[in-house]
Design a protein around this motif. Structure first.
Motif, PDB file in Angstrom:
ATOM      1  N   ARG A   1     -52.020  38.239  20.998  1.00 16.66           N
ATOM      2  CA  ARG A   1     -51.416  38.098  19.622  1.00 16.66           C
ATOM      3  C   ARG A   1     -52.192  38.847  18.588  1.00 16.66           C
ATOM      4  O   ARG A   1     -51.682  39.689  17.708  1.00 16.66           O
ATOM      5  CB  ARG A   1     -51.619  36.568  19.073  1.00 16.66           C
ATOM      6  CG  ARG A   1     -50.634  35.639  19.967  1.00 16.66           C
ATOM      7  CD  ARG A   1     -50.686  34.223  19.262  1.00 16.66           C
ATOM      8  NE  ARG A   1     -49.655  33.208  20.059  1.00 16.66           N
ATOM      9  CZ  ARG A   1     -49.493  32.136  19.832  1.00 16.66           C
ATOM     10  NH1 ARG A   1     -50.261  31.289  18.817  1.00 16.66           N
ATOM     11  NH2 ARG A   1     -48.604  31.316  20.558  1.00 16.66           N
TER      12      ARG A   1
ATOM     13  N   ILE B   1     -51.135  42.743  19.218  1.00 16.71           N
ATOM     14  CA  ILE B   1     -49.820  42.868  18.544  1.00 16.71           C
ATOM     15  C   ILE B   1     -49.811  42.841  17.018  1.00 16.71           C
ATOM     16  O   ILE B   1     -49.176  43.838  16.317  1.00 16.71           O
ATOM     17  CB  ILE B   1     -48.914  41.753  18.965  1.00 16.71           C
ATOM     18  CG1 ILE B   1     -48.610  42.072  20.608  1.00 16.71           C
ATOM     19  CG2 ILE B   1     -47.489  41.734  18.381  1.00 16.71           C
ATOM     20  CD1 ILE B   1     -47.692  40.844  21.225  1.00 16.71           C
ATOM     21  N   SER B   2     -50.668  42.083  16.554  1.00 16.96           N
ATOM     22  CA  SER B   2     -50.648  41.876  15.148  1.00 16.96           C
ATOM     23  C   SER B   2     -51.443  43.236  14.608  1.00 16.96           C
ATOM     24  O   SER B   2     -50.878  43.954  13.409  1.00 16.96           O
ATOM     25  CB  SER B   2     -51.725  40.864  14.574  1.00 16.96           C
ATOM     26  OG  SER B   2     -50.967  39.549  14.682  1.00 16.96           O
TER      27      SER B   2
ATOM     28  N   GLU C   1     -48.776  45.841  14.666  1.00 10.55           N
ATOM     29  CA  GLU C   1     -47.793  45.695  13.487  1.00 10.55           C
ATOM     30  C   GLU C   1     -48.219  46.085  12.196  1.00 10.55           C
ATOM     31  O   GLU C   1     -47.783  46.551  11.328  1.00 10.55           O
ATOM     32  CB  GLU C   1     -47.352  44.094  13.427  1.00 10.55           C
ATOM     33  CG  GLU C   1     -46.664  43.694  14.607  1.00 10.55           C
ATOM     34  CD  GLU C   1     -46.234  42.276  14.568  1.00 10.55           C
ATOM     35  OE1 GLU C   1     -45.181  41.818  15.031  1.00 10.55           O
ATOM     36  OE2 GLU C   1     -47.004  41.514  14.022  1.00 10.55           O
ATOM     37  N   SER C   2     -49.816  46.156  12.190  1.00 15.96           N
ATOM     38  CA  SER C   2     -50.290  46.676  10.955  1.00 15.96           C
ATOM     39  C   SER C   2     -50.576  48.034  11.020  1.00 15.96           C
ATOM     40  O   SER C   2     -50.859  48.821   9.783  1.00 15.96           O
ATOM     41  CB  SER C   2     -51.696  45.838  10.527  1.00 15.96           C
ATOM     42  OG  SER C   2     -52.535  46.559  11.668  1.00 15.96           O
TER      43      SER C   2
ATOM     44  N   LYS D   1     -42.842  55.472  14.053  1.00 15.50           N
ATOM     45  CA  LYS D   1     -43.097  53.956  13.702  1.00 15.50           C
ATOM     46  C   LYS D   1     -41.941  53.290  14.401  1.00 15.50           C
ATOM     47  O   LYS D   1     -41.986  52.170  14.835  1.00 15.50           O
ATOM     48  CB  LYS D   1     -42.904  54.034  12.306  1.00 15.50           C
ATOM     49  CG  LYS D   1     -42.667  52.404  11.835  1.00 15.50           C
ATOM     50  CD  LYS D   1     -44.292  51.952  11.967  1.00 15.50           C
ATOM     51  CE  LYS D   1     -44.551  50.504  11.310  1.00 15.50           C
ATOM     52  NZ  LYS D   1     -45.734  50.034  11.328  1.00 15.50           N
TER      53      LYS D   1
ATOM     54  N   ASN E   1     -42.034  50.025  16.806  1.00 14.62           N
ATOM     55  CA  ASN E   1     -41.174  48.813  16.551  1.00 14.62           C
ATOM     56  C   ASN E   1     -40.204  48.656  17.926  1.00 14.62           C
ATOM     57  O   ASN E   1     -40.193  47.367  18.214  1.00 14.62           O
ATOM     58  CB  ASN E   1     -40.314  49.206  15.565  1.00 14.62           C
ATOM     59  CG  ASN E   1     -41.102  49.011  14.171  1.00 14.62           C
ATOM     60  OD1 ASN E   1     -42.063  48.398  13.941  1.00 14.62           O
ATOM     61  ND2 ASN E   1     -40.527  49.815  13.091  1.00 14.62           N
TER      62      ASN E   1
ATOM     63  N   LEU F   1     -42.532  46.984  20.437  1.00 13.14           N
ATOM     64  CA  LEU F   1     -42.923  45.748  19.963  1.00 13.14           C
ATOM     65  C   LEU F   1     -41.730  44.590  20.357  1.00 13.14           C
ATOM     66  O   LEU F   1     -42.014  43.498  20.666  1.00 13.14           O
ATOM     67  CB  LEU F   1     -43.274  45.499  18.575  1.00 13.14           C
ATOM     68  CG  LEU F   1     -44.666  45.956  18.440  1.00 13.14           C
ATOM     69  CD1 LEU F   1     -44.970  46.133  16.648  1.00 13.14           C
ATOM     70  CD2 LEU F   1     -45.713  45.183  19.085  1.00 13.14           C
ATOM     71  N   GLN F   2     -40.601  44.974  20.177  1.00 11.30           N
ATOM     72  CA  GLN F   2     -39.387  44.211  20.567  1.00 11.30           C
ATOM     73  C   GLN F   2     -39.434  44.050  21.833  1.00 11.30           C
ATOM     74  O   GLN F   2     -39.006  42.816  22.264  1.00 11.30           O
ATOM     75  CB  GLN F   2     -38.152  44.864  19.841  1.00 11.30           C
ATOM     76  CG  GLN F   2     -37.958  44.679  18.381  1.00 11.30           C
ATOM     77  CD  GLN F   2     -36.694  45.845  17.963  1.00 11.30           C
ATOM     78  OE1 GLN F   2     -35.795  45.665  18.683  1.00 11.30           O
ATOM     79  NE2 GLN F   2     -36.788  46.475  16.823  1.00 11.30           N
TER      80      GLN F   2
ATOM     81  N   LYS G   1     -42.306  41.547  22.899  1.00 14.90           N
ATOM     82  CA  LYS G   1     -41.795  40.287  22.413  1.00 14.90           C
ATOM     83  C   LYS G   1     -40.881  39.657  23.496  1.00 14.90           C
ATOM     84  O   LYS G   1     -40.510  38.241  23.687  1.00 14.90           O
ATOM     85  CB  LYS G   1     -41.445  40.074  21.109  1.00 14.90           C
ATOM     86  CG  LYS G   1     -42.822  40.699  20.273  1.00 14.90           C
ATOM     87  CD  LYS G   1     -42.405  40.363  18.661  1.00 14.90           C
ATOM     88  CE  LYS G   1     -43.559  40.888  17.750  1.00 14.90           C
ATOM     89  NZ  LYS G   1     -43.176  40.954  16.371  1.00 14.90           N
TER      90      LYS G   1
END
Length: 220
Positions: A42, A45-46, A49-50, A59, A63, A66-67, A70
């Motif tokens: 986690r 991943i955070s 995302e940052s 970017k 994204n 990440l999708q 998840k």
């Protein structure tokens, strides 16, 4: 069961972890995420995302990444939930608890074993069981002399799970740990763990046959 999903996640995340660590859009890989157990946690991943990436396409790629991660994690979580429900069912509860008493055997491995075997009594002997899984000694016969040369590998997916469990069992079970150390003095580590896997398989066979919890072996 969920071993295919785990493989997909590991392959996917490993590829992308290496890609990012090699300097994707100048990203500097934080030291705290260098160890493999922190990959795609986690916190990891955070951190992704940052990230601020000036290039719009870069970017977008992150994204999308990440999708997908998840979604894979969601599917794995859902699969694990169904495995736990199945393990608590009347059909599997007793036998699942028996297998879980064996060092190295976790819930996923236990349920894979039970759903693949269905009934341990359909195997007339331990050798038949080994043959089914794919852990049987290969032999070379000459006259009255028979020499055991190693393990014959057959293509059952349970074999890999048992071998992976053997690595854990070799640390947790004193008797298996002792055996593993002895094997390693005579042969390569990868060959030694296969022999431990066969011993582990013997414990699985015996406990299921007798419907008794495993008693951790002790070294005198």
């Amino acid at each position: 069961m969920n071993d295919t999903k785990v493989d997909n996640i590991q392959l996917f995340t490993y590829s992308w972890t290496k890609f990012i660590s090699w300097g994707f859009h100048g990203i500097e890989y934080p030291e705290q995420f260098c160890k493999i157990q922190h990959h795609w946690s986690r916190a990891f991943i955070s951190w992704i995302e940052s990230l601020e990436i000036a290039n719009g396409s870069g970017k977008t790629v992150l994204n999308l990444l990440l999708q997908e991660v998840k979604e894979l994690r969601r599917l794995l979580l859902e699969t694990n939930m169904h495995i736990r429900i199945l393990a608590r069912s009347e059909k599997y509860k007793e036998l699942a608890n028996i297998l879980l008493s064996i060092p190295g055997i976790g819930m996923t491995t236990a349920m894979n074993i039970l759903t693949e075997l269905e009934d341990i009594n359909r195997f007339k002997s331990f050798d038949c069981f080994c043959s089914f899984v794919g852990l049987i000694p290969s032999t070379c016969s000459s006259g009255e002399k028979e020499t055991v040369r190693g393990i014959t590998f057959r293509g059952h997916r349970l074999r890999r799970m048992i071998v992976e469990s053997a690595w854990i069992a070799a640390r947790q079970d004193p008797a298996l740990s002792h055996s593993f150390s002895g094997y390693c003095r005579r042969m390569e580590v990868n060959k030694a763990i296969i022999r431990v896997a066969r011993k582990l398989l013997s414990r699985i066979y015996s406990t299921l046959k007798n419907k008794q919890l495993y008693q951790t072996g002790k070294v005198a």
